[in-house]
Design an enzyme around this catalytic site. Structure first.
Site, PDB file in Angstrom:
ATOM      1  N   ILE A   1       1.058  -1.200  -0.026  1.00 34.66           N
ATOM      2  CA  ILE A   1      -0.030  -0.041  -0.190  1.00 34.66           C
ATOM      3  C   ILE A   1       0.606   1.139   0.092  1.00 34.66           C
ATOM      4  O   ILE A   1       2.161   1.118   0.742  1.00 34.66           O
ATOM      5  CB  ILE A   1      -0.933   0.173   1.261  1.00 34.66           C
ATOM      6  CG1 ILE A   1      -0.322   0.108   2.498  1.00 34.66           C
ATOM      7  CG2 ILE A   1      -1.766  -1.071   0.973  1.00 34.66           C
ATOM      8  CD1 ILE A   1      -1.227   0.423   3.575  1.00 34.66           C
TER       9      ILE A   1
ATOM     10  N   VAL B   1       2.828   2.772   3.267  1.00 39.08           N
ATOM     11  CA  VAL B   1       3.776   1.787   3.839  1.00 39.08           C
ATOM     12  C   VAL B   1       4.770   1.360   2.856  1.00 39.08           C
ATOM     13  O   VAL B   1       5.887   1.742   2.756  1.00 39.08           O
ATOM     14  CB  VAL B   1       3.020   0.724   4.484  1.00 39.08           C
ATOM     15  CG1 VAL B   1       3.976  -0.351   5.120  1.00 39.08           C
ATOM     16  CG2 VAL B   1       2.160   1.126   5.744  1.00 39.08           C
ATOM     17  N   CYS B   2       4.557   0.566   1.978  1.00 38.53           N
ATOM     18  CA  CYS B   2       5.046  -0.006   0.870  1.00 38.53           C
ATOM     19  C   CYS B   2       5.910   0.684  -0.116  1.00 38.53           C
ATOM     20  O   CYS B   2       7.316   0.916  -0.156  1.00 38.53           O
ATOM     21  CB  CYS B   2       4.598  -1.098   0.242  1.00 38.53           C
ATOM     22  SG  CYS B   2       3.783  -2.122   1.483  1.00 38.53           S
ATOM     23  N   LEU B   3       5.167   1.587  -0.572  1.00 41.53           N
ATOM     24  CA  LEU B   3       5.448   2.669  -1.534  1.00 41.53           C
ATOM     25  C   LEU B   3       6.533   3.783  -0.843  1.00 41.53           C
ATOM     26  O   LEU B   3       7.731   4.209  -1.193  1.00 41.53           O
ATOM     27  CB  LEU B   3       4.612   3.416  -2.276  1.00 41.53           C
ATOM     28  CG  LEU B   3       4.984   4.599  -3.114  1.00 41.53           C
ATOM     29  CD1 LEU B   3       6.017   4.274  -4.141  1.00 41.53           C
ATOM     30  CD2 LEU B   3       3.678   5.362  -3.684  1.00 41.53           C
TER      31      LEU B   3
END
Lengths: 214, 214, 214, 214, 214, 214, 214, 214
Positions: free
Chosen positions: F118, F121-123
């Site tokens: 998401i 968070v991940c990006l």
């Protein structure tokens, strides 16, 4: 003129049963036409309402070993003890599973309150079959959900045309309650505040605090 | 180039405290810029996260005897034991109440994660004052809310310009977690599934069922 | 780090003046980016706030004999007695009318709270000119409005980049109030309940009823 | 503090040129982030404005023989006579076509007002290159469009960060007009009423009728 | 073919009464399907309309000592003098309180204009019961409100199916007015401008200014 | 003035690598801030673009044995042959897995195009860490997604402030393409038509049909 | 089964007349339920269609000397020569003005295509009265408009229930056209491209360019 | 009570045919009432479904040499081999082309599933004519599209009133499937995952991975 059964077939704890169709962990993830969490909370609200008023419930799932997934754990936790959960092996229309139809029939209630995921399939076919079997049907749209807005708009009109009473979670519960002074009043307030209308919990807490301080 | 503190001041259980400002039953009812229930769940998620990682929390209310109402009961239920709750008698900016500033100071944490209702007042002034006092501030927008979209858009840009790190509930928790294999992993999964990202509960239940059946 | 003037130049009744730019009956009809009625109520709220805290106000119109129309009558009714209303004969940027600039200068306030219709013209140029003249500017977006969302999004970023503090009506009033126990507390509650946050009127009436009955 | 060039580099008929990038019949059909018709009308408004104030315009297309299609006929009809239209054979960034750069350079204007379809490509690269060449750039977002909202939100922030002034069609025209009593006043009223703000046409017609009857 | 009573049972000051059901300070806070302020203003508009045309009104509340709260003070202020306000102690359907039914019956009007909060309960049951009692019912949706869009969509179709005439606030008032030259014309203009259609106040003020200046 | 690297660090096939972070079957189901299918198609578009221009790609997953699920099969199918897929066992920030950092480092590209699910968070963490390691970062928002709009709005501003270039899928591809006459032109047209801008496929098919018939 | 008159009473140039009710400059400014410009363009489209097919039109206004304002000038410009324009002095329902009813009657057409501003009043009463007088009525919703979405939703269902055929501008025109090879084909293409479906103008221009080049 | 044919005329592979009307590359570009890609994918889903269940399909286009463009290539690729594609030279209502009517008649199926672009013309007239010819009609709204929301809302109610069953793509397929254990189960899962409900592909891949790992 018709009042859609309100005067002649009003929902009461004695004449009403609840069907919860395919509120499964895989299917809920496809709900995009309105708030998934609202669908979840409203399905739970119907289950808890059944306990408040002593209504029978039948729950069912479609191929829960597969991608559709198991029944929502938070919904299972709200079901009245002894609720039959019919795991269908493939029938799309729940009423095509004889075990489901038998369980519904065993409730012996002329009025069926039905919610399902997804709206245009699980709710739709269960509602249409129930109507065909002579039940009065209240299709509870805000405890159901589907993958796009057009599928929902379409379903509302198809259900209306077929003779289902279109209803909301709070509408169903209020028709069952009938009078806040009745024994179900306290339980209804809890269902509203915790699940069906969380704003009501805030209003209630504000009121209690002010009353105590007043 | 700046990485907004991520590399040099990353949020960890040791350097972070949480401030929950005015999540009261009367004020929450004015949240119209996004889903009230999401604000509620995200504030609860921050409180439960504090327990998962052992973070200190300070909660505060503005005139809870009046129309603003008491702290949300469901949030109180999630606060770590012993959390100071500072009831301000009228100061709009929480840091203007010496008891609040003292409680924050006693946490002894350079990084403050702040959420508040309403965004353009309670979150805003607490964030600006904390920045002025030398804290690093993460303003958690989706655990905050306000009365209209323009008030929110305005607040995001004012906070950005003032030097606050704009963050989400899940962003804060993930920065604290850092590794799912750490001790906080299990608790984080619970916070995500129950409160901050309910879809994750469905995904998790589907996964568990398939794994068991597999 | 900057806190956008909050710590060093906080809005107070002594250092703040309000400029209301072109809230005219013809122009308001073009507001399409958010609720016209909210723009109207928030402009009124700023005017009534001026009376609560004794702030000076300057109002201005652009060619009110023409299609732009007269100042909103409901706003005129809220202006503090003696408020200068500068009717410009054609200058788009209010500060290009010497009478307007003189009226603003006569307020002798370093902080200007500005709202205008339409956002990308009337609010924009007044804000940019005021910044150029050395004023601290709070552009109040939700008391302003324009013809489409992109014009608004564009304006927010242009104003932010130019150094204006982006603010909301309730944010401005709360910064002026500072403490609900101060003399302006009662008047602020009225402004919030009647104009800037009508939900607060309902919360307040609920609270009063419960307290009296408690 | 910066006022984004407003005080020092204000747009005037003498220092401003307009670039219209790739408003082609095929590309316009992909605009989904806001109203296609508004993009169309605002591009026309910029062209007609050029005639009102005597501004030079350069228009350009990308591979108009291919699926991108020809320049919008209704835009061609509004261009000032003699406007150079540079048909690029493949360069995505218009400034990489020497003929385009030469045409822009020949305008000899330090301020460039740029609109383009699609926003994140045609408007973006032309704006970034113009900034790199030392021009002051006003990117006109509501005369541009793209395929999804995120592409637009992304573009606004990239343009802001790169130093472009984000502007609206009406904002640009009003900065050029400066005073309704100037010779351009009548033409501006026409551009607003017919193209950039159609509500203004209704307001104007109502006013004229009432004045005549009054 | 049916014209829904328009030709045979047109609403007139002589044959119409108004029922305002549960517009209470606690319940209004749950309205999320459209603008709360619009619901508020439209309920006030119906009350003021009653005075303009001499229509009888019955207002009612559900457990106003509890969290539902008192009748909206701004609505009370608009009710015609002597309007009976029936405080129900628990009956969800207002017609199940004999005092309410008696008050309605005493109005002696075949056409009932009904608005209520929340739509799927208070408006719904009052409308269905009124239909059952033989009244012609106009359910006024934009003076009513509920907690989510699906509850509203559901209610519209249930009411349509039951035989209610779905109507808007302005639709009801206009049917009563019939001719702007009639005595009610002036009062209607006031109701429209101040409450039911605020844009009309701006249009009217613009017109008056232009006429005077013309 | 900055042009965000466009003039000095323009994305080219030689200086650019692509990172695809956590586009997993479980996580994609939580994307609610915009169209899940668009995220899916845009991630595929980036992968296919890598083949068109010969860019290196690194893909990564977070705990793919768990509820996050495996990498999207339709994305796997688009990855260039030999693309390293780093399965992290728990690190939230992909760069905290040494295998991921090594794979990125082995690409030896100063510009990183990053998309992730998401977003907040991940990006976010991958982008911030990459910036900290000295890479130029293009965060591709419309190939990423998250659970609510506020989390997205927050992320855009945090990334902007940290120095990432905010970009769109089509913006990245177009910057790489630079000229439609270059060898990548044909492949780019395919990526646009099939994945990144499906409207372009319709425009292209219409054009081909008309040209053939013309 | 009913096909709503399509098979038995299909709209043809010989059996159809058009009524345009109160598309006035003051009233159009209150349209908030969808795009004002679309209402404007669709009303113009109906007028131009009348010329294409030789249909009679009756236009009417309500108190055009007052705030409702004159008929939209751009609509007047499209009316067929000799179109009667009935200026009512106060009658809300256009059919209550004998001059209007006479003009409609003089058209001698059994099918009436009606559009009006505002939907729930001007369109509604004209449609209901026309039905009562025995006409077949096509209510054209997207050439009409009103002040809020609920007023529109309400109106659609009231009109449906009353027996009107709900239709769109393009639906009406297409039913009249019947075959693109007929004499009206060319004029219809113009109406679509310029007014009723501007995207069609872009598609057409693209096609022409490709055909010529092909 | 009616169940809209569900019990007596349920869609089965033996009694159902599919009509795809005017899904052309030019027309699809005008779809603005919901996601163009969804229309595209749902039309493809219906075509692939025909292959799964062995249903006959008739496709048709309107003037495909002109701006309407050819049939969508991605739809052509999904049509069952031998599907007749009737290219009409100008008839708006497909049934007015004898070749189309003959092709439909040759299918010899009492139930017709119809989708078309645009909804208020191509879908509408085909549905109304089919009803007039005695077919049972399922109008599939989410495989159709039009230029604005009001045109769609209008069409739904007109179709409902005319006796069409309003349906969704997934609703039609599920009614045909009836039981997941039937031979069509596997193909249906593919249609859902790839086209009609892409979320289902993610759910299915997650399930497969977990089952294999379990």
């Amino acid at each position: 003129m018709s009042t859609n059964g309100y005067l002649t077939d009003r929902l009461t704890p004695d004449n009403t049963g609840i069907l919860l169709v395919d509120h499964q962990t895989g299917l809920i993830l496809g709900v995009q036409d309105h708030d998934q969490n609202q669908v979840r909370r409203n399905a739970q609200a119907l289950a808890r309402t059944a306990k408040v008023f002593g209504l029978p419930v039948v729950a069912t799932t479609s191929a829960p070993q597969g991608p559709n997934g198991p029944l929502l754990p938070e919904l299972v936790a709200e079901l009245p003890e002894g609720t039959p959960i019919i795991h269908r092996s493939g029938e799309v229309d729940a009423f095509e599973d004889p075990a489901f139809e038998a369980a519904v029939s065993a409730m012996n209630r002329p009025n069926l309150v039905i919610a399902g995921v997804i709206t245009d399939v699980c709710l739709m076919f269960a509602s249409l079959s129930a109507l065909g079997l002579g039940y009065k049907v209240h299709s509870v749209l805000d405890a159901s959900g589907t993958t796009n807005k057009l599928a929902r708009e379409t379903s509302l009109l198809r259900l209306q045309h077929a003779g289902a009473t279109l209803n909301s979670t709070v509408g169903v519960i209020s028709e069952l309650l009938r009078d806040w002074k009745s024994p179900g009043g306290r339980g209804t307030a809890d269902v509203f505040s915790s699940l069906a209308m969380p704003f009501y919990g805030a209003v209630t807490a504000s009121h209690a605090a002010a009353s105590n301080a007043g």
